[in-house]
Design a protein around this motif. Structure first.
Motif, PDB file in Angstrom:
ATOM      1  N   LEU A 190      39.718  52.601  47.364  1.00  0.00           N
ATOM      2  CA  LEU A 190      39.916  51.608  48.427  1.00  0.00           C
ATOM      3  C   LEU A 190      41.400  51.370  48.693  1.00  0.00           C
ATOM      4  O   LEU A 190      41.828  50.257  48.965  1.00  0.00           O
ATOM      5  CB  LEU A 190      39.209  50.293  48.065  1.00  0.00           C
ATOM      6  CG  LEU A 190      37.696  50.392  47.871  1.00  0.00           C
ATOM      7  CD1 LEU A 190      37.145  49.104  47.276  1.00  0.00           C
ATOM      8  CD2 LEU A 190      37.008  50.709  49.190  1.00  0.00           C
ATOM      9  N   ARG A 191      42.170  52.449  48.575  1.00  0.00           N
ATOM     10  CA  ARG A 191      43.609  52.401  48.870  1.00  0.00           C
ATOM     11  C   ARG A 191      44.339  51.360  48.007  1.00  0.00           C
ATOM     12  O   ARG A 191      45.286  50.716  48.460  1.00  0.00           O
ATOM     13  CB  ARG A 191      43.850  52.112  50.347  1.00  0.00           C
ATOM     14  CG  ARG A 191      43.179  53.100  51.290  1.00  0.00           C
ATOM     15  CD  ARG A 191      43.432  52.730  52.736  1.00  0.00           C
ATOM     16  NE  ARG A 191      42.700  53.619  53.650  1.00  0.00           N
ATOM     17  CZ  ARG A 191      42.664  53.463  54.983  1.00  0.00           C
ATOM     18  NH1 ARG A 191      43.329  52.467  55.542  1.00  0.00           N
ATOM     19  NH2 ARG A 191      41.975  54.297  55.726  1.00  0.00           N
ATOM     20  N   ARG A 192      43.908  51.191  46.799  1.00  0.00           N
ATOM     21  CA  ARG A 192      44.529  50.206  45.910  1.00  0.00           C
ATOM     22  C   ARG A 192      45.941  50.632  45.529  1.00  0.00           C
ATOM     23  O   ARG A 192      46.163  51.748  45.074  1.00  0.00           O
ATOM     24  CB  ARG A 192      43.713  50.017  44.642  1.00  0.00           C
ATOM     25  CG  ARG A 192      44.376  49.078  43.621  1.00  0.00           C
ATOM     26  CD  ARG A 192      43.581  48.957  42.347  1.00  0.00           C
ATOM     27  NE  ARG A 192      42.333  48.263  42.553  1.00  0.00           N
ATOM     28  CZ  ARG A 192      42.194  46.930  42.519  1.00  0.00           C
ATOM     29  NH1 ARG A 192      43.263  46.160  42.304  1.00  0.00           N
ATOM     30  NH2 ARG A 192      41.017  46.376  42.700  1.00  0.00           N
ATOM     31  N   SER A 217      47.245  45.080  46.485  1.00  0.00           N
ATOM     32  CA  SER A 217      46.827  45.452  47.827  1.00  0.00           C
ATOM     33  C   SER A 217      45.629  46.389  47.713  1.00  0.00           C
ATOM     34  O   SER A 217      45.752  47.496  47.170  1.00  0.00           O
ATOM     35  CB  SER A 217      47.964  46.131  48.588  1.00  0.00           C
ATOM     36  OG  SER A 217      47.537  46.538  49.867  1.00  0.00           O
ATOM     37  N   ARG A 219      42.040  47.680  49.976  1.00  0.00           N
ATOM     38  CA  ARG A 219      41.259  47.643  51.213  1.00  0.00           C
ATOM     39  C   ARG A 219      39.893  47.019  50.936  1.00  0.00           C
ATOM     40  O   ARG A 219      39.312  47.190  49.878  1.00  0.00           O
ATOM     41  CB  ARG A 219      41.082  49.057  51.758  1.00  0.00           C
ATOM     42  CG  ARG A 219      40.482  49.127  53.147  1.00  0.00           C
ATOM     43  CD  ARG A 219      40.224  50.565  53.539  1.00  0.00           C
ATOM     44  NE  ARG A 219      39.818  50.679  54.936  1.00  0.00           N
ATOM     45  CZ  ARG A 219      39.246  51.756  55.444  1.00  0.00           C
ATOM     46  NH1 ARG A 219      39.025  52.819  54.670  1.00  0.00           N
ATOM     47  NH2 ARG A 219      38.909  51.800  56.717  1.00  0.00           N
ATOM     48  N   LYS A 223      32.024  47.085  54.937  1.00  0.00           N
ATOM     49  CA  LYS A 223      32.262  47.718  56.230  1.00  0.00           C
ATOM     50  C   LYS A 223      31.726  46.838  57.364  1.00  0.00           C
ATOM     51  O   LYS A 223      30.848  46.005  57.165  1.00  0.00           O
ATOM     52  CB  LYS A 223      31.581  49.084  56.272  1.00  0.00           C
ATOM     53  CG  LYS A 223      31.991  50.024  55.147  1.00  0.00           C
ATOM     54  CD  LYS A 223      31.126  51.272  55.123  1.00  0.00           C
ATOM     55  CE  LYS A 223      31.427  52.137  53.917  1.00  0.00           C
ATOM     56  NZ  LYS A 223      30.513  53.304  53.820  1.00  0.00           N
ATOM     57  N   ARG A 230      37.307  45.772  58.010  1.00  0.00           N
ATOM     58  CA  ARG A 230      36.723  45.693  56.673  1.00  0.00           C
ATOM     59  C   ARG A 230      36.814  44.254  56.176  1.00  0.00           C
ATOM     60  O   ARG A 230      37.711  43.513  56.572  1.00  0.00           O
ATOM     61  CB  ARG A 230      37.479  46.602  55.696  1.00  0.00           C
ATOM     62  CG  ARG A 230      37.350  48.091  55.965  1.00  0.00           C
ATOM     63  CD  ARG A 230      36.069  48.647  55.359  1.00  0.00           C
ATOM     64  NE  ARG A 230      35.979  50.087  55.446  1.00  0.00           N
ATOM     65  CZ  ARG A 230      35.830  50.901  54.390  1.00  0.00           C
ATOM     66  NH1 ARG A 230      35.809  50.396  53.174  1.00  0.00           N
ATOM     67  NH2 ARG A 230      35.718  52.204  54.557  1.00  0.00           N
ATOM     68  N   ASN A 233      39.117  42.464  51.435  1.00  0.00           N
ATOM     69  CA  ASN A 233      40.399  43.012  51.014  1.00  0.00           C
ATOM     70  C   ASN A 233      41.140  42.052  50.090  1.00  0.00           C
ATOM     71  O   ASN A 233      40.828  40.860  50.021  1.00  0.00           O
ATOM     72  CB  ASN A 233      41.277  43.330  52.225  1.00  0.00           C
ATOM     73  CG  ASN A 233      41.687  42.070  52.974  1.00  0.00           C
ATOM     74  OD1 ASN A 233      40.839  41.346  53.473  1.00  0.00           O
ATOM     75  ND2 ASN A 233      42.974  41.820  53.059  1.00  0.00           N
ATOM     76  N   ASN A 235      45.168  40.919  48.998  1.00  0.00           N
ATOM     77  CA  ASN A 235      46.580  41.029  49.359  1.00  0.00           C
ATOM     78  C   ASN A 235      47.314  39.850  48.709  1.00  0.00           C
ATOM     79  O   ASN A 235      47.410  38.771  49.297  1.00  0.00           O
ATOM     80  CB  ASN A 235      46.746  41.010  50.876  1.00  0.00           C
ATOM     81  CG  ASN A 235      48.185  41.234  51.303  1.00  0.00           C
ATOM     82  OD1 ASN A 235      49.019  41.662  50.509  1.00  0.00           O
ATOM     83  ND2 ASN A 235      48.490  40.919  52.543  1.00  0.00           N
ATOM     84  N   THR A 264      44.314  37.038  52.761  1.00  0.00           N
ATOM     85  CA  THR A 264      43.247  38.023  52.887  1.00  0.00           C
ATOM     86  C   THR A 264      42.395  37.700  54.112  1.00  0.00           C
ATOM     87  O   THR A 264      42.643  36.741  54.840  1.00  0.00           O
ATOM     88  CB  THR A 264      42.355  38.043  51.635  1.00  0.00           C
ATOM     89  OG1 THR A 264      41.536  36.865  51.614  1.00  0.00           O
ATOM     90  CG2 THR A 264      43.198  38.076  50.370  1.00  0.00           C
ATOM     91  N   ASP A 265      41.332  38.496  54.297  1.00  0.00           N
ATOM     92  CA  ASP A 265      40.440  38.279  55.432  1.00  0.00           C
ATOM     93  C   ASP A 265      39.300  37.317  55.097  1.00  0.00           C
ATOM     94  O   ASP A 265      38.381  37.156  55.891  1.00  0.00           O
ATOM     95  CB  ASP A 265      39.857  39.605  55.916  1.00  0.00           C
ATOM     96  CG  ASP A 265      39.021  40.295  54.839  1.00  0.00           C
ATOM     97  OD1 ASP A 265      38.781  39.703  53.778  1.00  0.00           O
ATOM     98  OD2 ASP A 265      38.619  41.446  55.057  1.00  0.00           O
TER      99      ASP A 265
END
Length: 798
Positions: A190-192, A217, A219, A223, A230, A233, A235, A264-265
């Motif tokens: 997850l692009r960590r 960080s 992702r 989904k 996404r 996440n 951050n 974050t989201d």
């Protein structure tokens, strides 16, 4: 539900309470932490663990406290990056993720998951001896750690306030007199990309500094069906600066400043079912051609939501395919804002120690913390959502503690006495929308000022070299002052809509009329009250030999009362209409600690029985057609259980660890005015059992290098989770997660380490929390745990 009933003596005779078995010492109260304790590669002996559970440094093997202790290296090896990663790794510790961005602690089934202005934690959380009153942002402290200690059962005679359930002590690495530091990079699924590091510098003779940082960080793993976004996440960024003054004289000073930030989201929940008959769903359907459950059917996927949700308040600012809201021409609050969570925390901490001589010293802890947590997380994360809530919590706290303690009388008497002051100011704003129950919006704005004063003392006396008696007590005085403002639809009126007389007072009418035609006067209320409590403790411990240690403890816990600030109607006298009493608990426990086979086996067992009264139960109550979150003194209950933790080192290079815990609870009596509670209602959201097991083996390579594979499994039993009103109607399923590490060190004393890691290897879907058809929303949803993640990391120590 079958209710377990037993007596304290029966359970005490079981001798089962978990104590820490992780191989690392904790930091002393006024000295720098020692290096992680590890056994020599050539020895099968398990290293000694030291703790500060009694506010002094001592061996865990002879400390009559149930504690699990993890060092910084233990946390790294077990892939623990936040409190939620501890689930299953610490016996009888349950952790629930909160929408506010923190984690709620439940120890032995006692905890608090509310995050409103009037909620008090029941398990005390301490960072470098600073009591943290609110749960927002507590996950952000996980970097450059010396040790983590989880103390179980009431700890009020020595630690701060509100420690009915236990205490969680997080100690960071302190400055030393050496030039040293480390840097670490972790990359993975997850692009960590996580980074962490510290630099320690001696600035002058007796003056040392340490700067440390962390970034995370990742992702999102959830989904979106309707867009490329996404959810879930991570951050985070944190930084810490410390100074230590130690000239070798009687005075030592430690100063700390820290800033933590998370943006974050807001994460997402996964819908499981849609209930067409629910109030919110019916109101939506009355103003749309396509029913909600048809427009947004349950996807049936554990990693996918619709996406596209935006915040709009009030709902009467919306335009549907059947009608135009009365406030549609206005801007609307937060129009177009997507899901998010933004948390910040700033800390200043000063600790002073002064050696008075003769084995006695003074210690002072002065701390200030300011936090703010804002979040918007929708129910369904769909473009036209059924409900959303914007929360904004701002808290400032100040604590001051002064103690005097030491060991006197030829080392037979060890004592600690002191005073504690706490002040908390919290402002809580809740604003709903879209909200298909309050079309004109619902605004709840509350403030609370909380002051607490306490005096405490504890002394341990060696009656004989092997028998020790401990007596302790704390007196606490709490005072709270609060105010609340509530606005929602509440006006009876008739207006013209397209020339047709239309009445307010029902959803469609309020939606069409808007605030100008249907908005009523806000409700306001104030309150002030105080409570006090006395918490005694008595304990006997006996060291039968160098390998066998036992103890018996009876301790009392106390949580302050309060008043319910979320009001659903006008107050006749301007005061809060309801309040709740202090919660009180008696805890009885017995433990045995075994150090066997020439310290190749460490076994800690014990059992506990707890009886608590005036339980502060969180419920949702319908007041004035508004579902309000309330705390009530509802009932009395009991709980009992056992914990066992084991470390084995049968050969020098093999280490085996394991723990197991069992918990049973039941109500004994229900107050006549308690809302929807029965003797069969679960007392709290806690699993009956937890367990873990781990294995690590050191393979020795040429030139002194080592390769260490390790694997672990952590299991959590099923537990009650979701509610309708105050009735629990579903359970979270049990699960077990498997993780691994493969660590390579080119040289035993070399600076470099390289590792592979993996968590949740079988990609098991887990439910960390669940709502059920709660409060008329009509959506049953759960908070998912993280999926399988695999990655690499590299660290350099210098």
């Amino acid at each position: 539900m079958a209710v377990f009933r037993s007596s304290a003596p029966h359970v005490l005779c079981a001798l089962a309470l978990g104590t820490g078995i992780a191989a690392a010492p904790a930091a002393a109260q006024s000295v720098a932490p020692q290096p992680d304790a590890v056994a020599s590669p050539a020895s099968s002996e398990i290293a000694e663990i030291t703790v500060t559970a009694r506010r002094r440094t001592e061996s865990l093997a002879t400390t009559p406290v149930s504690a699990t202790v993890l060092s910084g290296s233990d946390l790294l090896q077990q892939n623990v990056r936040s409190f939620q990663d501890l689930r299953g790794a610490v016996s009888n510790l349950e952790l629930v993720p909160l929408l506010s961005g923190g984690t709620s602690f439940t120890v032995r089934g006692i905890g608090q998951t509310f995050n409103q202005v009037n909620s008090d934690t029941k398990a005390g959380f301490y960072v470098d001896e600073m009591y943290v009153s609110r749960q927002e942002g507590n996950d952000l402290y996980f970097y450059d750690i010396a040790s983590l200690q989880v103390l179980k059962g009431p700890q009020g005679t020595l630690f701060g306030k509100n420690t009915t359930a236990g205490a969680v002590l997080l100690t960071t690495q302190r400055p030393t007199d050496r030039v040293e530091g480390y840097a670490q990079v972790r990359a993975g699924s997850l692009r960590r990309i996580d980074t962490e590091g510290a630099l320690n510098l001696p600035l002058a003779d007796g003056i040392y500094a340490r700067a440390s940082f962390r970034t995370q960080s990742v992702r999102g793993f959830i989904k979106h069906l309707l867009d490329d976004g996404r959810s879930g996440n991570v951050n985070n960024q944190s930084g810490r600066l410390q100074l230590r003054f130690d000239k070798g004289g009687p005075l030592t000073v430690d100063l700390l400043g820290e800033y933590n930030r998370s943006s974050t989201d807001g994460g997402a929940t996964i819908p499981l079912a849609c209930l067409p008959g629910a109030d919110y769903i019916q109101n939506y359907d009355a103003l749309h051609r396509v029913p909600y459950c048809t427009a947004y059917p349950v996807l049936g996927r554990s990693d996918t939501v619709y996406g596209g949700a935006t915040l709009l308040a009030p709902t009467s600012a919306a335009v549907t395919d059947l009608a135009r809201g009365g406030d549609a021409d206005g801007a609307g609050r937060y129009r177009g804002l997507g899901p998010f969570n933004r948390t910040t925390a700033t800390t200043f901490n000063g600790r002073l120690g002064y050696d008075l001589g003769g084995g006695v010293s003074l210690h002072s802890v002065t701390a200030y913390r300011r936090s703010r947590a804002r979040f918007y997380t929708p129910v369904n994360d769909a473009p036209n959502d059924i409900y959303a809530e914007y929360d904004d919590t701002r808290t400032s706290q100040f604590t001051q503690e002064v103690t005097i303690g030491g060991t006197v009388a030829d080392d037979r008497l060890t004592f600690l006495a002191g005073g504690f002051y706490f002040q908390q100011k919290t402002r809580f704003l809740q604003d709903t929308g879209p909200d298909w129950i309050d079309p004109l919006g619902y605004v709840y704005d509350a403030a609370l000022t909380y002051r607490s004063y306490a005096g405490f003392a504890q002394a341990s006396y060696k009656v004989t070299p092997k028998l020790e008696l401990t007596l302790g007590a704390r007196y606490t005085y709490d005072r709270k002052t609060g105010s609340s403002y509530v606005f929602f639809a509440g006006r009876t009126n008739t207006f013209l809509y397209n020339g047709v007389p239309t009445s307010c007072g029902y959803f469609a009418g309020d939606f069409l009329g808007g605030i100008a035609n249907c908005g009523g006067a806000p409700f306001t209320a104030r309150g002030r009250d105080h409570w006090d409590g006395f918490d005694p403790k008595v304990q006997l411990s006996y060291r039968w030999s160098n390998t066998v240690f036992t103890y018996l403890t009876a301790a009392h816990g106390y949580n302050a009362g309060g008043f319910n600030q979320q009001i659903g109607g006008p107050s006749s006298d301007g005061r809060f209409p309801s309040s709740y009493d202090p919660e009180k608990l008696w805890s009885y426990e017995a433990g045995i600690k075994l150090d066997l086979l020439a310290r190749r086996a460490v076994i800690n067992l014990s059992g506990f029985y707890q009886k608590y009264t005036d339980i502060q139960a969180g419920v949702n109550v319908l007041i004035g057609n508004v579902s309000t979150r309330q705390v009530q003194s509802a009932a009395s209950a009991h709980e009992a259980g056992f914990e066992a933790e084991v470390v084995l080192r049968p050969v020098p290079d093999l280490t085996l660890r394991g723990n197991a815990a069992y918990l049973t609870q039941g109500y004994d009596s229900i107050r006549p005015n308690a809302v929807t509670l029965t003797l069969d209602t679960p007392v709290n959201s806690a699993p009956k059992y937890t367990y873990s097991a781990a294995l690590a083996y050191d393979l020795h390579l040429g030139d002194g290098g080592t390769l260490t594979p390790s694997v672990d499994v952590r299991g959590v039993g099923a537990k009650p989770a979701c509610q309708s009103g105050a009735d629990y109607v579903c359970r979270l399923p049990a699960y077990a997660l498997v993780g691994f590490r493969l660590d390579f060190a080119p040289r035993a004393d070399g600076p470099w380490r390289i590792g592979l890691w993996g968590t949740n290897l079988f990609d098991k879907v887990t439910q960390q929390a669940r709502t059920g058809f709660f409060g008329g929303f009509g959506i049953d949803r759960f908070t998912p745990g993280r999926p399988r993640e695999i990655g690499v990391e590299s660290s350099l120590r210098f």
